[in-house]
Motif scaffolding. Sequence first.
Motif, PDB file in Angstrom:
ATOM      1  N   PHE A  47       0.889  -1.170   0.000  1.00 29.51           N
ATOM      2  CA  PHE A  47       0.000   0.000   0.000  1.00 29.51           C
ATOM      3  C   PHE A  47       0.918   1.208   0.000  1.00 29.51           C
ATOM      4  O   PHE A  47       1.703   1.394   0.933  1.00 29.51           O
ATOM      5  CB  PHE A  47      -0.872  -0.048   1.263  1.00 29.51           C
ATOM      6  CG  PHE A  47      -1.924   1.029   1.330  1.00 29.51           C
ATOM      7  CD1 PHE A  47      -2.667   1.401   0.217  1.00 29.51           C
ATOM      8  CD2 PHE A  47      -2.215   1.658   2.545  1.00 29.51           C
ATOM      9  CE1 PHE A  47      -3.649   2.386   0.296  1.00 29.51           C
ATOM     10  CE2 PHE A  47      -3.196   2.635   2.634  1.00 29.51           C
ATOM     11  CZ  PHE A  47      -3.908   2.993   1.500  1.00 29.51           C
ATOM     12  N   PHE A  48       0.852   1.994  -1.085  1.00 29.22           N
ATOM     13  CA  PHE A  48       1.797   3.108  -1.132  1.00 29.22           C
ATOM     14  C   PHE A  48       1.275   4.316  -1.892  1.00 29.22           C
ATOM     15  O   PHE A  48       0.292   4.236  -2.641  1.00 29.22           O
ATOM     16  CB  PHE A  48       3.146   2.668  -1.704  1.00 29.22           C
ATOM     17  CG  PHE A  48       3.115   2.037  -3.076  1.00 29.22           C
ATOM     18  CD1 PHE A  48       3.065   0.664  -3.223  1.00 29.22           C
ATOM     19  CD2 PHE A  48       3.162   2.821  -4.231  1.00 29.22           C
ATOM     20  CE1 PHE A  48       3.057   0.075  -4.487  1.00 29.22           C
ATOM     21  CE2 PHE A  48       3.168   2.246  -5.485  1.00 29.22           C
ATOM     22  CZ  PHE A  48       3.105   0.867  -5.618  1.00 29.22           C
ATOM     23  N   LEU A 143      -1.272   4.960   5.725  1.00 31.81           N
ATOM     24  CA  LEU A 143      -0.252   5.890   5.237  1.00 31.81           C
ATOM     25  C   LEU A 143      -0.647   7.289   5.677  1.00 31.81           C
ATOM     26  O   LEU A 143      -1.826   7.546   5.964  1.00 31.81           O
ATOM     27  CB  LEU A 143      -0.162   5.836   3.709  1.00 31.81           C
ATOM     28  CG  LEU A 143       0.077   4.463   3.074  1.00 31.81           C
ATOM     29  CD1 LEU A 143      -0.031   4.569   1.551  1.00 31.81           C
ATOM     30  CD2 LEU A 143       1.448   3.915   3.463  1.00 31.81           C
TER      31      LEU A 143
ATOM     32  N   TRP B 620      10.822  -1.374  -3.861  1.00 33.23           N
ATOM     33  CA  TRP B 620       9.934  -0.253  -4.161  1.00 33.23           C
ATOM     34  C   TRP B 620      10.678   1.072  -3.974  1.00 33.23           C
ATOM     35  O   TRP B 620      10.598   1.975  -4.818  1.00 33.23           O
ATOM     36  CB  TRP B 620       8.700  -0.307  -3.235  1.00 33.23           C
ATOM     37  CG  TRP B 620       7.782   0.851  -3.445  1.00 33.23           C
ATOM     38  CD1 TRP B 620       6.794   0.954  -4.377  1.00 33.23           C
ATOM     39  CD2 TRP B 620       7.808   2.102  -2.741  1.00 33.23           C
ATOM     40  NE1 TRP B 620       6.187   2.187  -4.303  1.00 33.23           N
ATOM     41  CE2 TRP B 620       6.792   2.906  -3.307  1.00 33.23           C
ATOM     42  CE3 TRP B 620       8.569   2.611  -1.702  1.00 33.23           C
ATOM     43  CZ2 TRP B 620       6.528   4.196  -2.845  1.00 33.23           C
ATOM     44  CZ3 TRP B 620       8.311   3.901  -1.244  1.00 33.23           C
ATOM     45  CH2 TRP B 620       7.292   4.680  -1.824  1.00 33.23           C
ATOM     46  N   HIS B 624      11.329   3.729  -6.984  1.00 30.07           N
ATOM     47  CA  HIS B 624      10.571   4.987  -7.050  1.00 30.07           C
ATOM     48  C   HIS B 624      11.289   6.158  -6.386  1.00 30.07           C
ATOM     49  O   HIS B 624      10.702   7.234  -6.253  1.00 30.07           O
ATOM     50  CB  HIS B 624       9.199   4.787  -6.389  1.00 30.07           C
ATOM     51  CG  HIS B 624       8.334   3.799  -7.108  1.00 30.07           C
ATOM     52  ND1 HIS B 624       7.682   4.080  -8.276  1.00 30.07           N
ATOM     53  CD2 HIS B 624       8.050   2.511  -6.828  1.00 30.07           C
ATOM     54  CE1 HIS B 624       7.013   3.019  -8.686  1.00 30.07           C
ATOM     55  NE2 HIS B 624       7.217   2.046  -7.827  1.00 30.07           N
ATOM     56  N   ARG B 625      12.521   5.943  -6.009  1.00 32.86           N
ATOM     57  CA  ARG B 625      13.293   6.992  -5.316  1.00 32.86           C
ATOM     58  C   ARG B 625      13.337   8.267  -6.164  1.00 32.86           C
ATOM     59  O   ARG B 625      13.550   8.206  -7.385  1.00 32.86           O
ATOM     60  CB  ARG B 625      14.710   6.472  -5.091  1.00 32.86           C
ATOM     61  CG  ARG B 625      15.639   7.411  -4.402  1.00 32.86           C
ATOM     62  CD  ARG B 625      17.025   6.806  -4.422  1.00 32.86           C
ATOM     63  NE  ARG B 625      17.980   7.563  -3.652  1.00 32.86           N
ATOM     64  CZ  ARG B 625      19.276   7.343  -3.671  1.00 32.86           C
ATOM     65  NH1 ARG B 625      19.766   6.366  -4.426  1.00 32.86           N
ATOM     66  NH2 ARG B 625      20.095   8.069  -2.946  1.00 32.86           N
ATOM     67  N   LEU B 626      13.133   9.394  -5.513  1.00 34.46           N
ATOM     68  CA  LEU B 626      13.157  10.671  -6.234  1.00 34.46           C
ATOM     69  C   LEU B 626      14.601  11.176  -6.297  1.00 34.46           C
ATOM     70  O   LEU B 626      15.178  11.557  -5.275  1.00 34.46           O
ATOM     71  CB  LEU B 626      12.273  11.691  -5.502  1.00 34.46           C
ATOM     72  CG  LEU B 626      12.221  13.095  -6.111  1.00 34.46           C
ATOM     73  CD1 LEU B 626      11.547  13.080  -7.486  1.00 34.46           C
ATOM     74  CD2 LEU B 626      11.469  14.054  -5.184  1.00 34.46           C
ATOM     75  N   GLY B 627      15.172  11.149  -7.491  1.00 41.33           N
ATOM     76  CA  GLY B 627      16.541  11.653  -7.687  1.00 41.33           C
ATOM     77  C   GLY B 627      17.534  11.001  -6.746  1.00 41.33           C
ATOM     78  O   GLY B 627      17.584   9.778  -6.626  1.00 41.33           O
ATOM     79  N   TYR B 676      14.557   9.529   3.074  1.00 37.28           N
ATOM     80  CA  TYR B 676      13.777   8.315   3.293  1.00 37.28           C
ATOM     81  C   TYR B 676      14.321   7.575   4.504  1.00 37.28           C
ATOM     82  O   TYR B 676      15.539   7.499   4.703  1.00 37.28           O
ATOM     83  CB  TYR B 676      13.883   7.368   2.101  1.00 37.28           C
ATOM     84  CG  TYR B 676      13.337   7.917   0.799  1.00 37.28           C
ATOM     85  CD1 TYR B 676      11.981   8.168   0.640  1.00 37.28           C
ATOM     86  CD2 TYR B 676      14.186   8.148  -0.275  1.00 37.28           C
ATOM     87  CE1 TYR B 676      11.493   8.650  -0.562  1.00 37.28           C
ATOM     88  CE2 TYR B 676      13.708   8.624  -1.482  1.00 37.28           C
ATOM     89  CZ  TYR B 676      12.357   8.881  -1.616  1.00 37.28           C
ATOM     90  OH  TYR B 676      11.867   9.357  -2.805  1.00 37.28           O
ATOM     91  N   ILE B 723       4.855   6.694   3.556  1.00 36.53           N
ATOM     92  CA  ILE B 723       4.496   6.647   2.131  1.00 36.53           C
ATOM     93  C   ILE B 723       4.445   5.225   1.565  1.00 36.53           C
ATOM     94  O   ILE B 723       3.986   5.012   0.449  1.00 36.53           O
ATOM     95  CB  ILE B 723       5.467   7.511   1.282  1.00 36.53           C
ATOM     96  CG1 ILE B 723       6.916   7.042   1.492  1.00 36.53           C
ATOM     97  CG2 ILE B 723       5.301   8.978   1.613  1.00 36.53           C
ATOM     98  CD1 ILE B 723       7.890   7.729   0.548  1.00 36.53           C
ATOM     99  N   PHE B 724       4.916   4.257   2.323  1.00 39.20           N
ATOM    100  CA  PHE B 724       4.841   2.861   1.868  1.00 39.20           C
ATOM    101  C   PHE B 724       4.692   1.970   3.096  1.00 39.20           C
ATOM    102  O   PHE B 724       5.375   2.164   4.103  1.00 39.20           O
ATOM    103  CB  PHE B 724       6.117   2.466   1.110  1.00 39.20           C
ATOM    104  CG  PHE B 724       6.154   1.018   0.692  1.00 39.20           C
ATOM    105  CD1 PHE B 724       5.721   0.626  -0.564  1.00 39.20           C
ATOM    106  CD2 PHE B 724       6.607   0.022   1.565  1.00 39.20           C
ATOM    107  CE1 PHE B 724       5.740  -0.712  -0.943  1.00 39.20           C
ATOM    108  CE2 PHE B 724       6.631  -1.309   1.194  1.00 39.20           C
ATOM    109  CZ  PHE B 724       6.206  -1.675  -0.059  1.00 39.20           C
ATOM    110  N   LEU B 733       9.169   9.400   5.021  1.00 39.85           N
ATOM    111  CA  LEU B 733       9.869  10.523   4.400  1.00 39.85           C
ATOM    112  C   LEU B 733       9.946  11.630   5.443  1.00 39.85           C
ATOM    113  O   LEU B 733       8.901  12.130   5.900  1.00 39.85           O
ATOM    114  CB  LEU B 733       9.077  10.992   3.165  1.00 39.85           C
ATOM    115  CG  LEU B 733       9.696  12.050   2.277  1.00 39.85           C
ATOM    116  CD1 LEU B 733      11.012  11.585   1.662  1.00 39.85           C
ATOM    117  CD2 LEU B 733       8.728  12.424   1.146  1.00 39.85           C
ATOM    118  N   ARG B 735      10.531  15.165   7.453  1.00 31.05           N
ATOM    119  CA  ARG B 735      10.044  16.498   7.099  1.00 31.05           C
ATOM    120  C   ARG B 735      11.096  17.543   7.447  1.00 31.05           C
ATOM    121  O   ARG B 735      11.921  17.361   8.285  1.00 31.05           O
ATOM    122  CB  ARG B 735       8.752  16.789   7.858  1.00 31.05           C
ATOM    123  CG  ARG B 735       7.665  15.757   7.531  1.00 31.05           C
ATOM    124  CD  ARG B 735       6.369  16.112   8.197  1.00 31.05           C
ATOM    125  NE  ARG B 735       5.988  17.475   7.902  1.00 31.05           N
ATOM    126  CZ  ARG B 735       5.466  17.918   6.752  1.00 31.05           C
ATOM    127  NH1 ARG B 735       5.235  17.045   5.794  1.00 31.05           N
ATOM    128  NH2 ARG B 735       5.158  19.175   6.571  1.00 31.05           N
TER     129      ARG B 735
END
Lengths: 150, 735
Positions: A47-48, A143, B620, B624-627, B676, B723-724, B733, B735
């Motif tokens: 679930f993401f 989430l 995952w 899907h890592r951003l940059g 992350y 987020i997962f 993630l 802040r």
Amino acid sequence: MNKTNGGTLSRRGKIVSLCLVLIIVGMVAAASYLYGQPPRGARYTDFFLLSPSGQAGGYATALAPGATGRVVLTVANFEQGTASYRVEVREFGRQAVTLAEIQLDDGAVWQGEAGFTPLATDSDRRVEFLLYKDGAPSVYRRLQLTVELG
Amino acid sequence: MSRLLLFTALVLAVAVCLGWLGAAHPLLFVLRLLAGGVLVFFLPGVFILRSLRVHRQAPARTLIYTIALSLAFDMLLGLGANFCLPRWGVAQPLSLLPLGVAYAGAVLLLAGVACWRDRQAGSPLQLRWDIPALPQFLFLAALPVLAVLGAALVNVQGSNVLLMLLIPLIGLVVVLALGRRWLPEALYPWALFCCAVALVLHFTLISSYLNGRDITVEYLIYQFTATASCWTPSFPANGYNATLSITILPLLISRLTGLDGLYVFKVVIPVIFALTPLIMYEILKSYLPPRVSLVVSFVPLCMYQFYTVMPQTVKTEMGWLFVTAALLAYLDRRQATASRVLAVAFFLAAVVSHYYSSYLACYLLLAGAVVMFFRKRAQAFDLLNTALMVLAATLVWYAATGGGANLNVAVWVSRDFLQALLTGFTTQTGAYGINLLGREELSPARFVLKYLYLASYALVALGFLPLLWQWGRRQASQFPSQFIAFAAASFGLLVSVVVPGAAASVDINRSFSLSMLFLAPFIFVAFCYGAAVIKTLPSLRRGPGQLARIFGASPLGGTPWPWQKLALAGAASLAVLFLIFGSGWASEMEGDNYPLSPSLSRAQVFFAVYDAAEMDGARWLTTHRLGETPIYYDDAAQMAVASATPLSQLSRLMYGAGQRFVVLEGEMTPLPPRSYIYLRAINLRAAAVTVVEASDKLIAPPHIRPFSDLPALERALQDADIIFDNGGSQVRLTR
């Protein structure tokens, strides 16, 4: 110990050998059965959240009051069988809203877009995404995003 | 010979045809596996031994030579195919068809040479079907099966009950080996092999994934070669890619047997590695009584390095196999020329299998030559020649492969060593060996284990030094000069941990494993001296001259058998204690927070052993890592992320795309915003992470720290977005 003088196996030796052969065969059969079973941790549901660009980042977490942020929610079933899910979104402490009710076969994936709109009056800054499985009342996966008001 | 040729043709036909057609049915798969196994592990060795006219060896020795030669041939053939076939337009030389055809041709050629060279000899396959002591044989055979079943039970049910039973059963074999009645001499090699296989498999079969740090990276490198069906020695330009034991060899085994590469890493190579105690036994029984050789061979087998450290790195397993096989052949004086050819072949195979093994082989040969120089100069020059040959091969091979990374490592290690030497014991790494003595251990079982090791070092010194003294004075000894020279070199390796910097530079776990090949017998010798002292205790009051006589005499010649038996019981007890404490059995019984074995105590935050949900979370994240967003995880999760790191990034990231939590002076380094955090469910359940306590992991091993002890991390986790989540792993993630 298990041999007679002539070097042949004694009666006791033969019985012990037979028992050991049966034990080995039994263990091989049990191991074959167990290796056919899914190991622990092999039944799960992903679930993401992804941003609309499909990445794990760049989420709309800084919004002006009244503006709408969007994310892509994904549910992927790896439970080794069909499962039904309900996806809910609870925005900023308000009543949770059902986004989708879905049934997925093993290996199937569902994707859906969710939007959220913070108001200046909201004290809670969190958007929660809740996944329920097979009609159970408790949340299966959860989430969350925290939105800053700009 | 004609029957052997017919058998070879049949095996080749089955292996190549089933490989080409694809063996989808389970029975066909098993048939292909068997045919491919015979082809890859036995036939080349049989033909090479025939070509060298090596006959009438002990069955265990023949088996060792056959398998080691076959594997060396496999690497050579794979290497040849890799470079020659592209010249003839084959773009993927290590794919099944070209490799199968090349292999079949080469094996048939070998068969022809063997026929021509050895046409006078009888059947080479002198198999004995009369199994001595069938119940004992079956009991021993049941141990590896119990290990496989026990590991399956851990994986599926989470129950360690069978593996907890396995460890005492192996200890029981060691104890029963003391008696003459239970275990006949003909079963000694079988006992060693079965116990060794059971111990390595009880570790490697835990989890559906690979266990350990090095082996994870090795498998990624292997996948590079497998995906391209071609080995590129210069890319990725890291040291691992320079070793054929993790690239061409497992790929060739996989292609010709149909077995997935993962199982070659998890099962096949550990089982091959389990031959090393057998090799030790074969070396020792030339000089010691068989039962003494057996019990002494159990000592390193029961040490945790053998079944926990070594199976975490495939290249080391293969390197060790070839180095020990080379030493077996080198010390074999029956067929001097053939033995020398075998030794050279195995040393060269060790060079291309593992850089560290070849450095160690060079060291053993060079140091052995120096020791030998004072006693037998002709043999010293012989050792020196071999050492220079191995050294030259090592330098040439590692300069040409892996972007020269392994030679760079050797330069860095030498530089560190020099710096440590110049600064004495003032640096942390320089004083590592000394720090180990005073280090606070994480658990009582680890504390006991440390002192068991120290006791064994002391026993080795007690047993070896008087013998070295006698040898220096040219007194008769049951050990030949070459063995004593290698033992002296190994002893040097053992004491090198106190040399500033040496312990931190070399992996003492692995160095100690090889040195025990020659040093373990001296534990028994020390017990013999002890028994002799006890025996003469009443007369010791007459003066120290009695002690001098004990240590001046040959320990085995001067100690009668009942006392030798007592000494043997001492060595066996030490082996059993190593097993009980080193396997994690004692830790599990004690309910330890820092157990030693993921096999017996898997449900621990501490271990880098993963399940599908954890690996999926890591995949995952890297997908899907951003940059270049930073990724953080605890020490135990490092290899989950490493194994999910895209292959293209491997050349610069040996251990994955992120970094571990580090605690400096009690406080965790703050995590930057928008980072992350990868957590395993086990972290969330225990509300704890495994952190590196200092920048140098050698000095402070990772510790388990609850979130509440790390306010910076606890705050970051509370504030972070989730987020997962898949129940087995979670990504947040910050802040």
